[in-house]
Design a protein around this motif. Structure first.
Motif, PDB file in Angstrom:
ATOM      1  N   UNK A   8       0.879  -1.161   0.000  1.00  0.00           N
ATOM      2  CA  UNK A   8       0.000   0.000   0.000  1.00  0.00           C
ATOM      3  C   UNK A   8       0.919   1.214   0.000  1.00  0.00           C
ATOM      4  N   UNK A   9       0.350   2.406  -0.072  1.00  0.00           N
ATOM      5  CA  UNK A   9       1.176   3.607   0.001  1.00  0.00           C
ATOM      6  C   UNK A   9       1.913   3.670   1.332  1.00  0.00           C
ATOM      7  N   UNK A  10       1.258   3.244   2.377  1.00  0.00           N
ATOM      8  CA  UNK A  10       1.871   3.255   3.705  1.00  0.00           C
ATOM      9  C   UNK A  10       3.083   2.326   3.774  1.00  0.00           C
ATOM     10  N   UNK A  11       2.961   1.108   3.264  1.00  0.00           N
ATOM     11  CA  UNK A  11       4.086   0.178   3.327  1.00  0.00           C
ATOM     12  C   UNK A  11       5.211   0.589   2.370  1.00  0.00           C
ATOM     13  N   UNK A  12       4.867   1.171   1.209  1.00  0.00           N
ATOM     14  CA  UNK A  12       5.901   1.680   0.305  1.00  0.00           C
ATOM     15  C   UNK A  12       6.675   2.823   0.962  1.00  0.00           C
ATOM     16  N   UNK A  13       5.961   3.663   1.682  1.00  0.00           N
ATOM     17  CA  UNK A  13       6.596   4.780   2.385  1.00  0.00           C
ATOM     18  C   UNK A  13       7.574   4.257   3.432  1.00  0.00           C
ATOM     19  N   UNK A  14       7.173   3.226   4.161  1.00  0.00           N
ATOM     20  CA  UNK A  14       8.081   2.628   5.154  1.00  0.00           C
ATOM     21  C   UNK A  14       9.306   2.017   4.488  1.00  0.00           C
ATOM     22  N   UNK A  15       9.123   1.344   3.362  1.00  0.00           N
ATOM     23  CA  UNK A  15      10.255   0.765   2.643  1.00  0.00           C
ATOM     24  C   UNK A  15      11.220   1.849   2.175  1.00  0.00           C
ATOM     25  N   UNK A  16      10.675   2.958   1.664  1.00  0.00           N
ATOM     26  CA  UNK A  16      11.525   4.061   1.201  1.00  0.00           C
ATOM     27  C   UNK A  16      12.278   4.700   2.367  1.00  0.00           C
ATOM     28  N   UNK A  17      11.595   4.897   3.486  1.00  0.00           N
ATOM     29  CA  UNK A  17      12.261   5.472   4.663  1.00  0.00           C
ATOM     30  C   UNK A  17      13.373   4.560   5.160  1.00  0.00           C
ATOM     31  N   UNK A  18      13.142   3.266   5.124  1.00  0.00           N
ATOM     32  CA  UNK A  18      14.144   2.301   5.583  1.00  0.00           C
ATOM     33  C   UNK A  18      15.404   2.372   4.730  1.00  0.00           C
ATOM     34  N   UNK A  19      15.249   2.636   3.434  1.00  0.00           N
ATOM     35  CA  UNK A  19      16.412   2.736   2.555  1.00  0.00           C
ATOM     36  C   UNK A  19      17.309   3.907   2.924  1.00  0.00           C
TER      37      UNK A  19
END
Length: 173
Positions: free
Chosen positions: A71-82
């Motif tokens: 979802x947008x929320x999980x994609x945002x978390x993945x991007x922040x983790x990078x």
């Protein structure tokens, strides 16, 4: 936006969509994930189902099982983790180049939306040993207009390989 007899959109819209997809590839290749995330609608569905090799006529895409289902929320978390020091799969970061081709556009079933298919090739190299990955496939998007910009409301990524040769899928497709 007018529709021709063949179901395609007018030339101006097509050019606008080509620019949209080229910009998206540029944002990803330059690791500008925060700007990339702005291309998505809040209700985003972002999936990459598994492809298998089966005898015909059995389907070769398994929608219930995927490389990712975001979802947008999980994609945002993945991007922040990078952006952290615990994203080992991307430390050091990959060097990528995305090629987007074969844009096909038609009105979607929902009024005011477009169904867009693009082919992609992702070249990815890591380290200094000369090894690289190629990931090729098709992206099936549903776009919706919000004001003067397009947003991706749904993306289904069909990877051509049934067995990925890459050691990890730490980059976005």
């Amino acid at each position: 936006m007018t529709e021709s007899a063949a179901g395609a959109v007018d030339l101006a819209t097509r050019i606008e969509l080509e620019d949209f997809y080229y910009r998206e590839a540029e944002l990803l290749d330059e690791r500008r994930w925060e700007e990339w995330l702005e291309l998505f609608a809040p209700e985003l569905e972002y999936t990459a189902p598994i492809r298998v090799n089966r005898k015909s006529p059995a389907p070769d895409i398994i929608d219930g099982l995927g490389h990712f289902d975001d979802t947008l929320s999980s994609l945002t978390l993945r991007a922040k983790r990078l952006r952290t020091d615990v994203a080992w799969c991307e430390d050091p970061p990959s060097h990528t180049r995305r090629l987007i081709t074969n844009l096909r556009v038609r009105p979607a079933e929902d009024a005011g939306r477009l169904s867009v298919r693009t082919n992609f090739m992702l070249y990815r190299s890591r380290g200094d040993m000369g090894a690289y990955d190629l990931i090729v496939g098709e992206r099936q998007d549903t776009l919706r207009r919000e004001g003067d910009r397009w947003l991706i409301a749904k993306r289904r990524i069909i990877i051509d390989q049934s067995s990925l040769g890459t050691k990890n899928l730490g980059v976005f497709l």
